[in-house]
Design a protein around this motif. Structure first.
Motif, PDB file in Angstrom:
ATOM      1  N   ALA A  46       0.836  -1.207   0.000  1.00 23.07           N
ATOM      2  CA  ALA A  46       0.000   0.000   0.000  1.00 23.07           C
ATOM      3  C   ALA A  46       0.869   1.254   0.000  1.00 23.07           C
ATOM      4  CB  ALA A  46      -0.933  -0.012   1.210  1.00 23.07           C
ATOM      5  N   ALA A  47       1.913   1.258   0.836  1.00 24.12           N
ATOM      6  CA  ALA A  47       2.820   2.412   0.871  1.00 24.12           C
ATOM      7  C   ALA A  47       3.536   2.579  -0.467  1.00 24.12           C
ATOM      8  CB  ALA A  47       3.831   2.244   2.006  1.00 24.12           C
ATOM      9  N   ALA A  48       3.960   1.463  -1.053  1.00 27.23           N
ATOM     10  CA  ALA A  48       4.641   1.530  -2.352  1.00 27.23           C
ATOM     11  C   ALA A  48       3.712   2.075  -3.427  1.00 27.23           C
ATOM     12  CB  ALA A  48       5.154   0.143  -2.741  1.00 27.23           C
ATOM     13  N   PHE A 104      13.799  11.050   2.652  1.00 27.55           N
ATOM     14  CA  PHE A 104      13.252  11.419   3.956  1.00 27.55           C
ATOM     15  C   PHE A 104      11.734  11.629   3.900  1.00 27.55           C
ATOM     16  CE2 PHE A 104      17.631  11.885   5.057  1.00 27.55           C
ATOM     17  CZ  PHE A 104      17.692  11.824   6.448  1.00 27.55           C
ATOM     18  N   PRO A 105      11.205  12.395   2.939  1.00 27.05           N
ATOM     19  CA  PRO A 105       9.743  12.503   2.853  1.00 27.05           C
ATOM     20  C   PRO A 105       9.062  11.166   2.583  1.00 27.05           C
ATOM     21  CG  PRO A 105      10.795  14.241   1.576  1.00 27.05           C
ATOM     22  CD  PRO A 105      11.874  13.297   1.983  1.00 27.05           C
ATOM     23  N   ALA A 106       9.700  10.306   1.777  1.00 28.31           N
ATOM     24  CA  ALA A 106       9.130   8.987   1.531  1.00 28.31           C
ATOM     25  C   ALA A 106       9.079   8.172   2.823  1.00 28.31           C
ATOM     26  CB  ALA A 106       9.946   8.246   0.474  1.00 28.31           C
ATOM     27  N   THR A 107      10.095   8.310   3.656  1.00 29.42           N
ATOM     28  CA  THR A 107      10.104   7.627   4.951  1.00 29.42           C
ATOM     29  C   THR A 107       8.933   8.093   5.810  1.00 29.42           C
ATOM     30  OG1 THR A 107      12.519   7.435   4.867  1.00 29.42           O
ATOM     31  CG2 THR A 107      11.481   7.163   7.011  1.00 29.42           C
ATOM     32  N   PHE A 108       8.707   9.405   5.843  1.00 31.25           N
ATOM     33  CA  PHE A 108       7.569   9.957   6.586  1.00 31.25           C
ATOM     34  C   PHE A 108       6.260   9.391   6.052  1.00 31.25           C
ATOM     35  CE2 PHE A 108       4.114  12.940   7.070  1.00 31.25           C
ATOM     36  CZ  PHE A 108       4.217  13.399   8.369  1.00 31.25           C
ATOM     37  N   LEU A 109       6.112   9.361   4.731  1.00 30.69           N
ATOM     38  CA  LEU A 109       4.892   8.844   4.126  1.00 30.69           C
ATOM     39  C   LEU A 109       4.674   7.375   4.481  1.00 30.69           C
ATOM     40  CD1 LEU A 109       5.023  10.525   0.609  1.00 30.69           C
ATOM     41  CD2 LEU A 109       3.105  10.659   2.207  1.00 30.69           C
ATOM     42  N   GLY A 110       5.734   6.583   4.417  1.00 32.92           N
ATOM     43  CA  GLY A 110       5.610   5.175   4.748  1.00 32.92           C
ATOM     44  C   GLY A 110       5.189   4.960   6.187  1.00 32.92           C
ATOM     45  N   ALA A 111       5.784   5.722   7.102  1.00 36.18           N
ATOM     46  CA  ALA A 111       5.409   5.610   8.513  1.00 36.18           C
ATOM     47  C   ALA A 111       3.945   6.000   8.723  1.00 36.18           C
ATOM     48  CB  ALA A 111       6.324   6.478   9.368  1.00 36.18           C
ATOM     49  N   ALA A 145       3.843  -2.433  11.539  1.00 34.49           N
ATOM     50  CA  ALA A 145       3.126  -1.542  10.630  1.00 34.49           C
ATOM     51  C   ALA A 145       4.031  -0.422  10.137  1.00 34.49           C
ATOM     52  CB  ALA A 145       1.891  -0.967  11.328  1.00 34.49           C
ATOM     53  N   LEU A 146       4.763   0.188  11.070  1.00 30.74           N
ATOM     54  CA  LEU A 146       5.645   1.296  10.694  1.00 30.74           C
ATOM     55  C   LEU A 146       6.788   0.817   9.802  1.00 30.74           C
ATOM     56  CD1 LEU A 146       5.887   3.148  14.126  1.00 30.74           C
ATOM     57  CD2 LEU A 146       4.726   3.976  12.079  1.00 30.74           C
ATOM     58  N   ALA A 147       7.434  -0.275  10.200  1.00 36.02           N
ATOM     59  CA  ALA A 147       8.590  -0.765   9.434  1.00 36.02           C
ATOM     60  C   ALA A 147       8.175  -1.162   8.021  1.00 36.02           C
ATOM     61  CB  ALA A 147       9.231  -1.945  10.157  1.00 36.02           C
ATOM     62  N   CYS A 148       7.036  -1.832   7.885  1.00 40.88           N
ATOM     63  CA  CYS A 148       6.606  -2.271   6.549  1.00 40.88           C
ATOM     64  C   CYS A 148       6.175  -1.080   5.702  1.00 40.88           C
ATOM     65  CB  CYS A 148       5.472  -3.282   6.676  1.00 40.88           C
ATOM     66  SG  CYS A 148       6.002  -4.879   7.328  1.00 40.88           S
ATOM     67  N   GLY A 149       5.523  -0.092   6.320  1.00 45.26           N
ATOM     68  CA  GLY A 149       5.159   1.109   5.579  1.00 45.26           C
ATOM     69  C   GLY A 149       6.391   1.841   5.065  1.00 45.26           C
ATOM     70  N   VAL A 150       7.393   1.999   5.926  1.00 45.39           N
ATOM     71  CA  VAL A 150       8.632   2.665   5.525  1.00 45.39           C
ATOM     72  C   VAL A 150       9.344   1.859   4.437  1.00 45.39           C
ATOM     73  CG1 VAL A 150      10.943   3.326   6.317  1.00 45.39           C
ATOM     74  CG2 VAL A 150       8.939   3.877   7.716  1.00 45.39           C
ATOM     75  N   LEU A 151       9.405   0.540   4.617  1.00 39.80           N
ATOM     76  CA  LEU A 151      10.044  -0.319   3.622  1.00 39.80           C
ATOM     77  C   LEU A 151       9.412  -0.120   2.247  1.00 39.80           C
ATOM     78  CD1 LEU A 151      11.897  -2.874   3.010  1.00 39.80           C
ATOM     79  CD2 LEU A 151       9.806  -4.189   3.346  1.00 39.80           C
ATOM     80  N   GLY A 152       8.093  -0.173   2.174  1.00 36.35           N
ATOM     81  CA  GLY A 152       7.416  -0.049   0.887  1.00 36.35           C
ATOM     82  C   GLY A 152       7.625   1.305   0.242  1.00 36.35           C
TER      83      GLY A 152
END
Length: 419
Positions: free
Chosen positions: A240-242, A335-342, A360-367
């Motif tokens: 979803a984050a990706a 950095f903004p992508a990391t924020f979005l993923g979190a 949830a946070l780690a997978c969002g950031v990963l994607g």
């Protein structure tokens, strides 16, 4: 001397001779990053604390956010129009590692980067600081160590700066494995990673001693022993984050071209600042800046926000990233992508309270980071660094596989050639 062009394998004597330059490159890369960020923090304090305090205004008000970002857009546009070097290369058109800029472009790029970091623009420091460090260190190396290949200096500088930015030399070395492997024609890969890893370790340790980690503390409870359902839920969150980043990538080049129809950086960057001001007023202070400390604040206060409010933050931050990256501002997108993923992870956790927050946070950031950078190593390491929980790594190593299949053929947030 050991090179990176594959013509001769590194030797022990050659690696030892170049260890001192590698350590110096790493230390200078970290020191440069520290000085840039400290200067940006001072300017940020002036813009967001001193000035509104002088006039008795609330710096979190929509009008102040709109005003600061609009003026920042005008100022960056002026730098890219009138300052020699025109602020360096358009950040939308370059990867993290690029050929060195001429020294004449460094002052303009530095000034534009300081304005972006202090003015609340949704971009990180990684792209410009690597370019600045590379230009300076290549010039110094050519002057004092002319026998060292420029290609090697670029790799060491990139590794040293990435190590300083993300707090882990291992991530920096792994990011470079593809580059080094493509160039290596003889000798073991670790022979050729020796100097970049040394520079990365020096950069990482130097930055941690000077300023600590780039991402604010989150105090998240560790995942512990993963459950079978964690793999499925984690993959869904990461995908979803990706997909959110890929949606932005699909409009990235057309949006970049639309701004360039105004021809003058003074016009299109000012327009970008006005749009960012409106987005910042809508999303509030948490959607401003590169997103490191804002992410920690959002994680801490997520219990007070509804799912709808979190989705609004995702939408505003994505639009802010797209505008900032395509309207001529100088800065990186990781950095903004990391924020979005979190934030996507927080949305998932609000919908499924039984989903562990660290997962949830780690997978969002990963994607999100994988979709933006197309580098699995840096996505894995940033995801672990954000949650501070090594127990999520085993799950992430499996979750990354379906996400990679999703993003591998999709458009990237990168304009392939200057308009």
């Amino acid at each position: 001397m050991p090179g990176m062009n594959g013509q001769e394998a590194p030797t022990v004597a050659g690696l030892l001779r170049l260890s001192v330059p590698a350590i110096l490159v790493g230390a200078v890369s970290a020191l440069s990053l520290f000085l840039v960020e400290e200067t940006a923090h001072l300017l940020e304090h002036v813009l967001w604390v001193d000035l509104p305090g002088l006039f008795g205004l609330d710096p979190d008000s929509g009008w102040w956010i709109f005003a600061v970002l609009s003026v920042t857009g005008l100022a960056v546009g002026a730098v890219c129009t009138f300052v020699p070097g025109r602020g360096g290369r358009d950040s939308a058109t370059v990867e993290l590692l690029a050929p060195p800029l001429p020294l004449s472009a460094v002052p303009g790029l530095l000034l534009a980067s300081l304005l972006v970091l202090a003015g609340g623009v949704s971009l990180g420091p990684e792209s410009p600081i690597i370019a600045i460090n590379t230009a300076i260190l290549v010039a110094l190396t050519v002057r004092f160590w002319p026998r060292i290949e420029v290609k090697l200096v670029v790799l060491m500088t990139g590794a040293g700066t990435i190590g300083a930015l993300f707090g882990t030399p291992v991530a920096a070395a792994l990011v470079l494995t593809g580059v080094v492997a493509a160039a290596a024609g003889g000798g073991a890969l670790w022979d050729r990673l020796f100097l970049p890893l040394l520079a990365a370790a020096t950069g990482s340790l130097t930055m941690r001693m000077l300023d600590g980690p780039q991402f604010g503390p989150t105090g998240i409870e560790p995942l512990g022993a993963p459950q079978p359902s964690d793999l499925l839920l984690g993959a869904v969150v990461a995908c979803a984050a990706a997909l959110i980043i890929l949606a932005g990538a699909a409009v990235f080049t057309p949006l970049h071209a639309s701004f360039r129809r105004l021809r003058s950086p003074l016009l299109y960057t000012t327009l970008g600042g006005v749009l960012l001001g409106g987005l910042g007023a809508l999303g509030g202070p948490v959607t401003l800046f590169k997103g490191g400390q804002q992410m920690a604040d959002l994680i801490r206060d997520a219990g007070d926000l509804t799912t709808t409010e979190l989705l609004l933050i995702v939408a505003v931050k994505l639009c802010a990233l797209l505008v900032a990256a395509t309207a001529g501002f100088r800065g990186g997108r990781i950095f903004p992508a990391t924020f979005l993923g979190a934030t996507v992870g927080l949305v998932a956790q609000s919908l499924l309270p039984e989903l562990p927050l660290s997962l949830a946070l780690a997978c969002g950031v990963l994607g999100a980071v994988l979709a933006e950078s197309r580098d699995g190593w840096i996505a894995l390491f940033i995801a672990v660094v954000v949650v501070g929980d090594i127990s999520v790594l085993a799950v992430l190593c499996l979750v990354v596989l379906p996400v990679w299949l999703l993003v591998m053929g999709a458009p990237k947030m990168l304009v392939r050639a200057e308009e």
